[in-house]
Design a protein around this motif. Structure first.
Motif, mmCIF file in Angstrom:
data_model
loop_
_atom_site.group_PDB
_atom_site.id
_atom_site.type_symbol
_atom_site.label_atom_id
_atom_site.label_comp_id
_atom_site.label_asym_id
_atom_site.label_seq_id
_atom_site.Cartn_x
_atom_site.Cartn_y
_atom_site.Cartn_z
ATOM 1 N N THR B 78 0.862 -1.184 0.000
ATOM 2 C CA THR B 78 0.000 0.000 0.000
ATOM 3 C C THR B 78 0.892 1.226 0.000
ATOM 4 N N SER B 80 0.938 5.225 -0.018
ATOM 5 C CA SER B 80 -0.025 6.301 0.242
ATOM 6 C C SER B 80 0.680 7.613 0.539
ATOM 7 N N ILE B 89 -8.674 10.246 -12.172
ATOM 8 C CA ILE B 89 -7.963 8.969 -12.014
ATOM 9 C C ILE B 89 -7.957 8.182 -13.324
ATOM 10 N N ASP B 118 -5.549 -1.280 -7.043
ATOM 11 C CA ASP B 118 -6.679 -0.502 -6.581
ATOM 12 C C ASP B 118 -6.164 0.887 -6.216
ATOM 13 N N GLU B 120 -7.213 4.897 -4.910
ATOM 14 C CA GLU B 120 -8.220 5.815 -4.369
ATOM 15 C C GLU B 120 -7.574 7.175 -4.234
ATOM 16 N N SER B 121 -8.302 8.199 -4.643
ATOM 17 C CA SER B 121 -7.771 9.549 -4.467
ATOM 18 C C SER B 121 -8.902 10.559 -4.500
ATOM 19 N N LYS B 122 -8.783 11.552 -3.638
ATOM 20 C CA LYS B 122 -9.665 12.700 -3.743
ATOM 21 C C LYS B 122 -8.766 13.913 -3.876
ATOM 22 N N VAL B 127 -3.288 10.260 -2.242
ATOM 23 C CA VAL B 127 -3.514 9.087 -3.092
ATOM 24 C C VAL B 127 -3.196 7.847 -2.268
ATOM 25 N N ARG B 128 -3.988 6.789 -2.469
ATOM 26 C CA ARG B 128 -3.617 5.504 -1.907
ATOM 27 C C ARG B 128 -3.731 4.452 -2.999
#
Ligand SMILES: Nc1ncnc2c1ncn2[C@@H]1O[C@H](COP(=O)(O)OP(=O)(O)OP(=O)(O)O)[C@@H](O)[C@H]1O
Ligand SMILES: [Mg+2]
Lengths: 122, 135
Positions: B78, B80, B89, B118, B120-122, B127-128
């Motif tokens: 992971t 991050s 994305i 996988d 994920e980011s906002k 970011v992860r």
């Protein structure tokens, strides 16, 4: 981390990478090689990467930049000793060494540069 | 993604940490029993993700975990950060998209060479990315 030794041998620079290099170390190797190419008449650059277990996008891009810079000075770049696992990763990642030649070992690289010189002179 | 076994955390703050993260990942991959080509693929993917952290977020970490699930073992990594995050994305995952004037192969390339990927980011929240490679 040991510096990458650079030998000069009848117009060919030979750099043997000793262990994993950080991005700044790769950039510094590129600059050192380009500086030596512009000082002396160098017809070939051989980079031995057999000690590397990863050639990622940054390393590949930097090798390509070195090779195209060298070409502008009339020197050909040969990357030597890409490990099979590394070659596979590069292909899957979509990386190519478009500006450099490749060879399995140092002898093959020097042979390649010799025949290129032969074609040019003869 | 799988049951947890043991874990290792690597701080990513400068380019030497990119090398450290991929070497640790490779060592865990070897312990877990990934083949040599798979070790190289995982190490390359970690290298791409860790470099993105240094380049775009400045700082972050890689958590490397040996995992097992119904008899098979694998390595879950992971990566991050709490940087600016990624606006689009889908675009970032396509070959050749780069806001850094680069090849734009890091994220899509890493995704191609692992078994599970996988992200994920906002925007504004970092970011992860989680990648998993099975032995
Ligand atoms: N951790 C991150 N934080 C913020 N933005 C990111 C992060 N990782 C990737 N990005 C964004 O996604 C884009 C694509 O990333 P990717 O790694 O695929 O390509 P690149 O880094 O631009 O080029 P390359 O990795 O080929 O040198 C980047 O240009 C950047 O805009
Ligand atoms: Mg990248």
């Amino acid at each position: 981390m040991p510096e990458t030794p650079i030998l000069a041998h009848s117009g060919v620079l030979i750099a043997s990478i000793q262990s994993a290099l950080s991005d700044s170390e790769i950039l510094s190797l590129r600059s050192q090689l380009l500086a030596r190419i512009s000082h002396k008449s160098v017809r070939g650059v051989v980079i031995d990467v057999s000690a590397l277990d990863v050639l990622d996008s940054f390393a590949t891009r930097t090798l390509n930049e070195l090779a195209s810079g060298a070409r502008l000075r009339g020197a050909q770049t040969v990357v030597v000793g890409i490990q099979p696992d590394v070659a596979l990763s590069m292909v899957l990642l979509g990386l190519t060494l478009r500006d450099a030649e490749t060879a399995l070992d140092l002898d093959a690289a020097l042979g390649l540069l010799e025949s290129a010189a032969g074609r040019r002179d003869g | 993604m799988a049951d947890l076994r043991s874990s290792l955390r690597v701080t990513i703050a400068r380019d030497a940490d990119v090398v450290a993260a991929r070497q640790r990942g490779r060592a865990v991959a070897a312990e877990v029993g990934l083949s040599r080509p798979d070790q190289a693929l995982l190490a390359t993917a970690i290298s791409e993700l860790a470099r993105n952290v240094v380049n775009y977020a400045g700082r972050g970490e890689a958590l490397i975990e040996a995992v097992s699930q119904v008899g098979r073992r694998g390595v879950l990594v992971t990566v991050s950060d709490n940087g600016p995050g990624i606006d689009n994305i889908e675009a970032a995952l396509s070959d050749g998209f780069s806001t850094g004037g680069s090849l734009g192969l890091g994220l899509p390339g890493a995704r191609r060479i692992v078994d599970e990927f996988d992200i994920e980011s906002k925007p504004g929240e970092g970011v992860r990315v989680r990648i998993l490679k099975w032995a």
